[in-house]
Design a protein around this motif. Structure first.
Motif, PDB file in Angstrom:
ATOM      1  N   LYS A 334     -13.959  -1.222  25.770  1.00 43.14           N
ATOM      2  CA  LYS A 334     -14.213  -2.023  26.938  1.00 43.14           C
ATOM      3  C   LYS A 334     -15.475  -2.282  27.577  1.00 43.14           C
ATOM      4  CE  LYS A 334     -11.417  -0.977  30.352  1.00 43.14           C
ATOM      5  NZ  LYS A 334     -10.598   0.023  31.520  1.00 43.14           N
ATOM      6  N   LYS A 335     -16.298  -1.122  27.611  1.00 46.57           N
ATOM      7  CA  LYS A 335     -17.651  -1.534  27.983  1.00 46.57           C
ATOM      8  C   LYS A 335     -18.186  -2.378  27.091  1.00 46.57           C
ATOM      9  CE  LYS A 335     -18.465   2.846  30.373  1.00 46.57           C
ATOM     10  NZ  LYS A 335     -19.226   4.178  30.456  1.00 46.57           N
ATOM     11  N   PHE A 336     -18.080  -2.314  25.865  1.00 40.59           N
ATOM     12  CA  PHE A 336     -18.695  -2.804  24.783  1.00 40.59           C
ATOM     13  C   PHE A 336     -18.344  -4.464  24.760  1.00 40.59           C
ATOM     14  CE2 PHE A 336     -19.014  -5.050  20.850  1.00 40.59           C
ATOM     15  CZ  PHE A 336     -20.390  -4.588  20.187  1.00 40.59           C
ATOM     16  N   VAL A 337     -17.191  -4.591  24.899  1.00 39.03           N
ATOM     17  CA  VAL A 337     -16.691  -6.088  25.143  1.00 39.03           C
ATOM     18  C   VAL A 337     -17.190  -6.762  26.436  1.00 39.03           C
ATOM     19  CG1 VAL A 337     -14.611  -7.672  25.302  1.00 39.03           C
ATOM     20  CG2 VAL A 337     -14.594  -5.627  23.696  1.00 39.03           C
ATOM     21  N   GLU A 338     -17.048  -5.869  27.516  1.00 41.01           N
ATOM     22  CA  GLU A 338     -17.801  -6.499  28.775  1.00 41.01           C
ATOM     23  C   GLU A 338     -19.427  -6.630  28.719  1.00 41.01           C
ATOM     24  OE1 GLU A 338     -16.757  -3.991  32.110  1.00 41.01           O
ATOM     25  OE2 GLU A 338     -14.822  -3.893  31.429  1.00 41.01           O
ATOM     26  N   PHE A 339     -20.157  -5.973  28.061  1.00 39.63           N
ATOM     27  CA  PHE A 339     -21.226  -6.172  27.765  1.00 39.63           C
ATOM     28  C   PHE A 339     -21.454  -7.410  26.922  1.00 39.63           C
ATOM     29  CE2 PHE A 339     -25.258  -5.928  25.174  1.00 39.63           C
ATOM     30  CZ  PHE A 339     -26.270  -5.270  26.212  1.00 39.63           C
ATOM     31  N   MET A 340     -20.553  -7.563  25.862  1.00 45.01           N
ATOM     32  CA  MET A 340     -20.953  -8.895  25.052  1.00 45.01           C
ATOM     33  C   MET A 340     -20.707 -10.011  25.552  1.00 45.01           C
ATOM     34  SD  MET A 340     -21.876  -7.789  22.240  1.00 45.01           S
ATOM     35  CE  MET A 340     -21.783  -9.305  21.091  1.00 45.01           C
ATOM     36  N   MET A 341     -19.765 -10.119  26.599  1.00 45.30           N
ATOM     37  CA  MET A 341     -19.186 -11.048  27.508  1.00 45.30           C
ATOM     38  C   MET A 341     -19.993 -11.379  28.826  1.00 45.30           C
ATOM     39  SD  MET A 341     -16.976 -12.976  25.796  1.00 45.30           S
ATOM     40  CE  MET A 341     -16.144 -13.777  27.144  1.00 45.30           C
ATOM     41  N   GLY A 342     -21.064 -10.347  28.915  1.00 39.41           N
ATOM     42  CA  GLY A 342     -21.719 -10.384  30.151  1.00 39.41           C
ATOM     43  C   GLY A 342     -22.917 -11.242  30.037  1.00 39.41           C
ATOM     44  N   GLU A 343     -23.751 -11.126  31.060  1.00 42.01           N
ATOM     45  CA  GLU A 343     -24.870 -11.629  31.236  1.00 42.01           C
ATOM     46  C   GLU A 343     -26.050 -11.311  30.323  1.00 42.01           C
ATOM     47  OE1 GLU A 343     -26.297 -13.202  35.377  1.00 42.01           O
ATOM     48  OE2 GLU A 343     -24.618 -11.586  35.906  1.00 42.01           O
ATOM     49  N   ALA A 345     -25.697 -10.296  27.257  1.00 46.93           N
ATOM     50  CA  ALA A 345     -25.471 -10.618  25.875  1.00 46.93           C
ATOM     51  C   ALA A 345     -24.869 -11.851  25.405  1.00 46.93           C
ATOM     52  CB  ALA A 345     -24.600  -9.504  25.284  1.00 46.93           C
ATOM     53  N   TYR A 346     -23.830 -12.443  26.293  1.00 46.60           N
ATOM     54  CA  TYR A 346     -22.891 -13.700  26.155  1.00 46.60           C
ATOM     55  C   TYR A 346     -23.909 -14.717  25.627  1.00 46.60           C
ATOM     56  CZ  TYR A 346     -19.031 -16.642  26.360  1.00 46.60           C
ATOM     57  OH  TYR A 346     -18.050 -17.479  26.356  1.00 46.60           O
ATOM     58  N   PRO A 347     -25.032 -15.096  26.477  1.00 45.37           N
ATOM     59  CA  PRO A 347     -25.770 -16.099  26.167  1.00 45.37           C
ATOM     60  C   PRO A 347     -26.380 -16.310  24.531  1.00 45.37           C
ATOM     61  CG  PRO A 347     -26.614 -15.626  28.226  1.00 45.37           C
ATOM     62  CD  PRO A 347     -25.442 -14.484  27.647  1.00 45.37           C
ATOM     63  N   GLU A 348     -26.894 -15.015  24.317  1.00 45.72           N
ATOM     64  CA  GLU A 348     -27.442 -14.881  23.009  1.00 45.72           C
ATOM     65  C   GLU A 348     -26.497 -14.953  21.828  1.00 45.72           C
ATOM     66  OE1 GLU A 348     -30.141 -11.613  20.346  1.00 45.72           O
ATOM     67  OE2 GLU A 348     -29.870 -11.196  22.653  1.00 45.72           O
ATOM     68  N   PHE A 371     -22.831 -19.940  32.219  1.00 44.05           N
ATOM     69  CA  PHE A 371     -22.851 -20.073  30.627  1.00 44.05           C
ATOM     70  C   PHE A 371     -22.603 -21.496  30.215  1.00 44.05           C
ATOM     71  CE2 PHE A 371     -21.085 -15.689  31.671  1.00 44.05           C
ATOM     72  CZ  PHE A 371     -22.319 -15.140  31.747  1.00 44.05           C
ATOM     73  N   ALA A 372     -21.763 -22.287  30.793  1.00 43.96           N
ATOM     74  CA  ALA A 372     -21.545 -23.508  30.135  1.00 43.96           C
ATOM     75  C   ALA A 372     -22.799 -24.417  30.303  1.00 43.96           C
ATOM     76  CB  ALA A 372     -20.341 -24.414  31.257  1.00 43.96           C
ATOM     77  N   ARG A 373     -23.589 -24.461  31.436  1.00 44.62           N
ATOM     78  CA  ARG A 373     -24.675 -25.143  31.549  1.00 44.62           C
ATOM     79  C   ARG A 373     -25.842 -24.807  30.697  1.00 44.62           C
ATOM     80  NH1 ARG A 373     -23.433 -29.893  33.624  1.00 44.62           N
ATOM     81  NH2 ARG A 373     -22.160 -29.552  35.812  1.00 44.62           N
ATOM     82  N   ALA A 374     -26.002 -23.407  30.498  1.00 43.06           N
ATOM     83  CA  ALA A 374     -26.966 -22.663  29.569  1.00 43.06           C
ATOM     84  C   ALA A 374     -26.675 -23.142  28.286  1.00 43.06           C
ATOM     85  CB  ALA A 374     -26.954 -21.146  29.899  1.00 43.06           C
ATOM     86  N   TRP A 375     -25.421 -23.267  27.748  1.00 45.05           N
ATOM     87  CA  TRP A 375     -25.267 -23.574  26.499  1.00 45.05           C
ATOM     88  C   TRP A 375     -25.529 -25.178  25.995  1.00 45.05           C
ATOM     89  CZ3 TRP A 375     -21.975 -28.041  25.344  1.00 45.05           C
ATOM     90  CH2 TRP A 375     -21.812 -28.137  23.822  1.00 45.05           C
ATOM     91  N   GLU A 376     -25.392 -26.010  26.739  1.00 43.88           N
ATOM     92  CA  GLU A 376     -26.316 -27.107  26.708  1.00 43.88           C
ATOM     93  C   GLU A 376     -27.655 -27.284  26.165  1.00 43.88           C
ATOM     94  OE1 GLU A 376     -25.753 -29.934  30.043  1.00 43.88           O
ATOM     95  OE2 GLU A 376     -23.708 -29.363  30.164  1.00 43.88           O
ATOM     96  N   ASN A 377     -28.352 -26.422  26.534  1.00 41.89           N
ATOM     97  CA  ASN A 377     -29.616 -26.244  26.111  1.00 41.89           C
ATOM     98  C   ASN A 377     -29.877 -25.124  24.928  1.00 41.89           C
ATOM     99  OD1 ASN A 377     -30.584 -28.258  28.197  1.00 41.89           O
ATOM    100  ND2 ASN A 377     -30.021 -26.558  29.431  1.00 41.89           N
ATOM    101  N   PHE A 378     -29.101 -24.570  24.356  1.00 41.44           N
ATOM    102  CA  PHE A 378     -29.311 -23.628  23.395  1.00 41.44           C
ATOM    103  C   PHE A 378     -29.716 -24.637  22.132  1.00 41.44           C
ATOM    104  CE2 PHE A 378     -26.169 -20.460  25.325  1.00 41.44           C
ATOM    105  CZ  PHE A 378     -27.225 -19.970  26.185  1.00 41.44           C
ATOM    106  N   PRO A 379     -30.977 -24.150  21.403  1.00 46.72           N
ATOM    107  CA  PRO A 379     -31.305 -24.783  20.278  1.00 46.72           C
ATOM    108  C   PRO A 379     -30.018 -24.389  19.201  1.00 46.72           C
ATOM    109  CG  PRO A 379     -33.266 -23.619  20.937  1.00 46.72           C
ATOM    110  CD  PRO A 379     -32.073 -23.215  21.846  1.00 46.72           C
ATOM    111  N   ALA A 380     -29.561 -25.695  18.625  1.00 45.77           N
ATOM    112  CA  ALA A 380     -28.611 -25.597  17.472  1.00 45.77           C
ATOM    113  C   ALA A 380     -29.617 -25.821  16.008  1.00 45.77           C
ATOM    114  CB  ALA A 380     -27.767 -26.587  17.444  1.00 45.77           C
ATOM    115  N   GLY A 381     -28.841 -25.610  15.077  1.00 42.87           N
ATOM    116  CA  GLY A 381     -29.518 -25.932  13.691  1.00 42.87           C
ATOM    117  C   GLY A 381     -29.666 -24.572  12.789  1.00 42.87           C
TER     118      GLY A 381
END
Length: 461
Positions: A334-343, A345-348, A371-381
């Motif tokens: 549970k701690k691992f999943v919460e970490f992955m979905m938290g501030e 780790a989730y953006p990375e 997270f939705a707003r940050a996603w817009e500016n993540f470099p793709a490719g």
């Protein structure tokens, strides 16, 4: 459409860069490692996951054994592991079909998923994502991200012909007919009998027409009126206005990128390639040699399609999740999943491939759209990196960002996820589409697909 789910007989797990992130084994006196399988098995994404997991270990002291698993080999691997009593503690990047198959085999700690979602805040997730990963009010998994199926079209050709965006059956038909000229086809979509993308493309068109795999009574509905209409539509548009021969995701992309198709049905993974960010899949239209950005600039995106029998436009999409397995090291998992979905780790995690990792968790309680707003500016490719927002107009980015709220899928709401998984393996719909385009009447194709799925449903009882 880069992703498909198919059970096969081979078993493979690949561990890159060592078994344990904390070293070659568990240190003396240290608890056994938390075993985490990830279906993000491409080298760069796996290595990014390793870095995130290493930070989790640093923060918590919990060692992690990260294992990369090929999606096509997942089903046999997980069942053999269950039989041997060696299930992982956590599985990540798990598609909907696989999630429901695990639920059907009672291999999920659904209470743990419920507790994780409650701890993170249900209101911070896409409502639709939670619905697709729930069964009877129980949370099967923690939805993470997904890709959207889209219809991409040539805005310049549509404008010159005075055509409206192709967001309905009638508009797609009219555009395909009028823009099918010379060596340019009206539309490209997967049609190969052995390609999961064929089923995905068909389902994406079907859901907007009210065509369901399973009716409210649990019976197979693929030969219902709305589904017959969808078969008729695909038989007409694709049969008469697409390139000859069976098409797959590679050939459809090549056709559109060469300027030889006015429309293409694909996944949002197309967008970085269309933007010239991947060297082995660059646009090659006649205008692209002098202007590499020509095709992206002159392409529009339709995210949801409506048919004449449907009540509203709908969109197909794939949603991936984190799951905790029965018998897991529960609190550590549970701690691992919460970490992955938290501030931390989730953006990375989303930034690995933003074109195909649209966030299912929109933000935090304090910042609902973080997270939705940050996603817009993540470099793709891949070979070149740029945010999709620098390539495509705001309305396209907004449509993608909001797409998880519109994801429509066959069978899951009726509790038939195991059946969906079984049909994905047998591919009755791709086979029916292929037969129809080979000359079988649309109604007969619908009936044959429905009968095959009824047989599969009976075998599961």
């Amino acid at each position: 459409m880069r992703w498909s789910f198919r059970a096969v007989a081979l078993v493979l797990s690949v561990v890159l860069g060592g078994t344990l992130l904390t070293g070659c084994g568990t240190a003396p006196g240290q608890s056994p490692a938390l075993v985490v399988w990830s279906l993000e098995n491409l080298t760069d994404r796996f290595q990014a996951t390793q870095r995130i997991a290493a930070r989790f270990t640093e923060a918590t002291g919990i060692p992690v054994e990260l294992v990369a698993v090929d999606e096509n080999q997942f089903s046999q691997l997980v069942m053999s592991s269950a039989a041997a009593g060696k299930l992982p503690d956590v599985i990540g990047a798990l598609p909907l079909t696989a999630t429901w198959q695990l639920a059907g085999n009672e291999l999920l700690d659904t209470a743990a998923s419920q507790e994780i979602v409650r701890a993170l805040g249900p209101e911070t997730f896409s409502r639709r994502a939670l619905e697709l990963t729930s069964d009877g009010g129980g949370q099967l998994a923690v939805p993470s991200d997904g890709w959207a199926q889209i219809l991409v079209y040539r805005k310049d050709l549509f404008a010159a012909a005075g055509l409206a965006p192709p967001d309905t059956y009638d508009r797609i038909t009219e555009a395909a007919r009028r823009l099918d000229q010379g060596d340019r086809a009206g539309i490209s979509m997967a049609t190969a009998a052995n390609d999961a993308a064929t089923g995905q493309a068909f389902e994406g068109l079907a859901v907007g027409n009210g065509c369901e795999l399973v009716g409210d009574d649990g019976g197979i509905a693929l030969d219902s009126g709305p589904c017959r209409t969808t078969f008729d539509f695909v038989g007409d548009v694709v049969g008469n206005h697409s390139p000859p021969g069976a098409q797959d995701i590679d050939s459809t992309r090549a056709t559109y990128f060469a300027g030889r198709s006015a429309m293409i049905v694909w996944s949002s993974f197309l967008l970085d390639e269309l933007g010239g960010l991947r060297d082995d899949a660059l646009p090659a239209c006649p205008e692209c040699a002098a202007d590499p950005g020509f095709l992206a600039r002159n392409s529009g995106v339709v995210s949801a399609i409506a048919g004449p029998d449907g009540t509203e436009p709908k969109q197909y999409g794939e949603l991936t999740s984190w799951t905790v397995q029965v018998g897991a090291k529960r609190e550590e998992a549970k701690k691992f999943v919460e970490f992955m979905m938290g501030e931390q780790a989730y953006p990375e995690w989303l930034a690995m491939a933003p074109e195909g990792k649209i966030p299912a968790r929109r933000g935090t309680a304090a910042e609902p759209e973080k997270f939705a707003r940050a996603w817009e500016n993540f470099p793709a490719g891949v070979d070149t990196k740029r945010p999709l927002a620098e390539i495509y107009p705001p309305e396209t980015i907004v449509a993608l960002r909001e797409s998880p709220e519109r994801f429509a899928r066959w069978g899951f709401e009726q509790g038939q996820g195991v059946l969906v998984g079984a049909t994905a393996g047998e591919m009755p719909v791709p086979k029916a589409v292929d037969a129809m385009l080979g000359g079988s009447p649309p109604g007969e194709a619908a009936e044959e697909a429905a009968e095959e799925i009824r047989s599969i449903q009976t075998s599961l009882k």
